[in-house]
Scaffold this active site. Structure first.
Site, short mmCIF file in Angstrom:
data_model
loop_
_atom_site.label_atom_id
_atom_site.label_comp_id
_atom_site.label_asym_id
_atom_site.label_seq_id
_atom_site.Cartn_x
_atom_site.Cartn_y
_atom_site.Cartn_z
N ASP A 400 208.33 50.64 64.88
CA ASP A 400 208.36 51.54 63.73
C ASP A 400 208.04 52.95 64.25
O ASP A 400 206.90 53.22 64.65
CB ASP A 400 207.31 51.06 62.71
CG ASP A 400 207.27 51.89 61.45
OD1 ASP A 400 207.79 53.03 61.46
OD2 ASP A 400 206.73 51.40 60.44
N HIS A 401 209.03 53.81 64.21
CA HIS A 401 208.86 55.14 64.82
C HIS A 401 207.88 56.02 64.06
O HIS A 401 207.45 57.06 64.55
CB HIS A 401 210.24 55.82 64.90
CG HIS A 401 210.36 56.78 66.05
ND1 HIS A 401 209.29 57.21 66.79
CD2 HIS A 401 211.44 57.39 66.60
CE1 HIS A 401 209.70 58.05 67.73
NE2 HIS A 401 211.00 58.17 67.64
#
Ligand code: CAO
Length: 428
Positions: A400-401
C-alpha cells in the site's frame, strides 16, 4: 397592486459589450432579492446579475449571445407592492475569479470529451480543470455543492458551456453506474447473451468466491498498489531444506519453501516494522503491531482462503511447516472458522508449486503488504567472474503506497533476498 419594473444591467465596472452567456430565469418565475437572473461573460471574467427586487418575471428582453452594457434592459419584472422598501437593497454583480485560460472563453472547450480523463467519483475534484471549465458562477456553485468536477463534464451550452443540466446528467450517470461490474464513475458491464456466439454453461460462484471477490475488489480499487519484484538465491536453502526433510522423514514431517519464507518474513517485519502495520479508519494514524501473524493464501476447491498462522516469531521452521500442512488440510476440508482468517499482519501468496515467474498479488487490507512467490528455477548467476547455476526464487511484493515508500519496498525485498540466500541470518 403590482407594478412592472424594467431590470437593467447594473454597474459592472469597466466592462462594455459583455456577452449574455446564461439566462437563469423564465417568465412566470417567482424571484427573491439576490436570486441570479443572468450570467454575463467578458474575456476576463464571468459574473452573475442578481435581482435587486422580489417579484415575478414578466418578459425576458435579451437572448443568449447578446452583448450588453451598463443600463441595457435585461428583463421586466412584476414587483409586488407588498415587498417592503427596505428589502430593495442594491445587489452587486457576483463576480467569478478571473479565468485561468486567456483570452477566449471558449478555450476549455478545446479539450474534447473523448480526450478527457475517465470520470472519477464526484468527490474528487481537480481544482485546475475545475477552474478552467467553461461555466457560469451559478453552475460552478451547483457543481461544488454536488462535488462534481466541472473539468470532466462536457458542456452542451453555447460554445460548449457547461449548463446546470450537464452537471445533473454527469452526477446521475455516476450514481447509476454502480451496478454489476461498474463503480463510481465506471461504465456498468453490459449484459451480453453469450449463447449467441456458441454453447455455454452457467456455474454459480461459491460463497467463498463471492466473499473473496468483494474484498479483493474493494482492496484493488481503494489501495494504491505498487509491486516490487526481486529474486532470492535459494540454492543453499534448498540443500538445507532437503536435508531437514530427510532427517524428519520418519516423523512424516515435510517442510516446503513456504515455511522458510515465513521465517524470513518474521525477520523482515522486525527490521521494517512499518510493514507490520495498518492504517486506522480515519487514514490519519498508523497502528504498529507488536505481534507477527502471517496469512497464507490457500487454493481450495471451494475457492481462495487466507488462514492466519499466529505468533510466527515464536515458532521454529519445523513447527511452521507442520502448522501449514494441518491448516491447508483444514482449509480443503472446509473446517476453517472465520476467526482462523482474522488477525493477519502480512500475507504470502505462494504459486511456486504451480509455476509462473512473477505476478502482482492484491494487498489483503487492512494489512499493508503481501508477498507473492513464484516458481524457483536454475539460472546462470555471475559470481566471482564466472557464471554459476543457482536456484533463484522470484519474489513479488505488493504494498500500500500510502504507508510504504518505493525505497522501503525495495529495501524490504532486498532484505528478504539476503536472508533467504543465507539461512544463517534467520537466526539473527
Ligand atoms: N518454487 C519451486 N517449487 C516450489 C515452490 C517454489 N517457489 N513452492 C513450492 N514448491 C514445490 C514444493 O517444494 C513441492 O514440491 P515437492 O512435492 O517435490 O516437495 C510442490 O511445489 C508443491 O508445493 P505446495 O504448493 O503444495 O506446498 P507449499 O507449502 O509451497 O504451499 C499452499 C502450500 C497451501 C500455500 C499451496 O498448496 C497453495 O494453495 N498455493 C496457492 C496459493 C494461491 O492460490 N495463491 C493465489 C492467491 S491470489 O489469487
Amino acid at each position: 397592486m403590482a407594478n412592472v419594473k424594467d431590470i437593467l444591467v447594473p454597474d459592472i465596472g469597466d466592462f462594455e459589450g459583455v456577452e449574455v452567456i446564461e439566462i437563469l430565469v423564465s417568465p412566470g418565475d417567482s424571484i427573491k432579492i439576490e436570486d441570479p437572473l443572468v450570467s454575463l461573460e467578458s474575456d476576463k471574467a464571468a459574473m452573475e446579475i442578481p435581482s435587486e427586487v422580489a417579484g415575478t418575471i414578466k418578459e425576458i428582453k435579451v437572448s443568449m449571445g447578446d452583448t450588453v452594457s451598463q443600463g441595457d434592459l435585461l428583463l421586466t419584472m412584476e414587483v409586488s407592492d407588498a415587498a417592503p422598501a427596505e428589502d430593495k437593497k442594491e445587489a452587486a454583480p457576483v463576480k467569478e475569479e478571473p479565468k485561468v485560460t486567456e483570452p477566449t472563453p471558449a478555450a476549455p472547450a478545446k479539450t474534447p470529451a473523448a480526450n478527457r480523463p475517465p470520470p472519477t467519483p464526484p468527490t474528487s475534484v481537480n481544482e485546475v480543470s475545475f477552474s478552467q471549465a467553461h461555466a457560469s458562477p451559478s453552475v460552478r456553485k451547483f457543481a461544488r455543492e454536488l462535488g462534481a468536477d466541472l473539468g470532466q463534464i462536457s458542456g452542451t451550452g453555447q460554445k460548449n458551456r457547461i449548463l446546470k443540466k450537464d452537471v445533473k446528467a454527469f452526477v446521475k450517470k455516476i450514481m447509476s453506474s454502480g451496478g454489476p461490474g461498474g463503480g463510481p464513475g465506471v461504465e456498468p458491464m453490459p449484459e451480453i447473451d453469450f449463447s449467441q456466439f456458441g454453447e455455454i454453461e452457467t456455474e454459480a460462484l461459491t460463497k467463498i468466491n463471492k466473499l473473496t471477490g468483494k474484498f479483493l475488489h474493494r482492496n484493488w480499487v481503494t489501495l494504491p498498489h505498487v509491486t516490487q519484484f526481486d529474486e532470492a538465491d535459494i540454492t543453499e536453502l534448498e540443500k538445507f531444506r532437503k536435508q531437514l526433510n530427510k532427517e524428519h522423514e520418519k516423523e512424516g514431517i515435510k517442510i516446503t519453501v513456504l515455511a522458510f519464507l515465513m521465517k524470513a518474513l518474521v525477520s523482515a517485519l522486525k527490521e521494517y516494522p512499518r510493514f507490520n502495520s495498518s492504517l486506522d479508519v480515519s487514514g490519519e494514524n498508523l497502528i504498529l503491531k507488536k505481534y507477527i501473524n502471517i496469512g497464507v493464501a490457500m487454493d481450495t476447491p471451494a475457492g481462495l482462503v487466507v488462514p492466519v498462522i499466529r505468533n510466527c516469531d515464536s515458532k521454529s521452521i519445523i513447527e511452521l511447516g507442520q502448522e501449514l500442512i494441518e491448516t491447508s488440510k483444514r482449509a480443503r476440508d472446509k473446517k476453517l472458522s472465520p476467526s482462523d482468517m482474522q488477525g493477519g499482519c502480512i500475507s504470502i501468496s505462494s504459486l511456486g508449486g504451480i509455476g509462473g515467474t512473477a505476478f502482482t498479488p492484491i494487498v489483503n487490507a487492512p494489512e499493508v503488504a503481501i508477498l507473492g512467490v513464484s516458481r524457483a528455477s536454475i539460472k546462470p548467476v555471475y559470481i566471482d567472474s564466472e557464471f554459476e547455476p543457482r536456484l533463484m526464487l522470484p519474489l513479488s511484493l505488493s504494498y500500500d503506497h500510502r504507508v510504504i515508500d518505493g525505497a522501503n519496498g525495495a529495501r524490504f525485498t532486498s532484505f528478504l533476498s539476503k536472508v533467504l540466500s543465507d539461512t544463517r541470518r534467520l537466526l539473527l
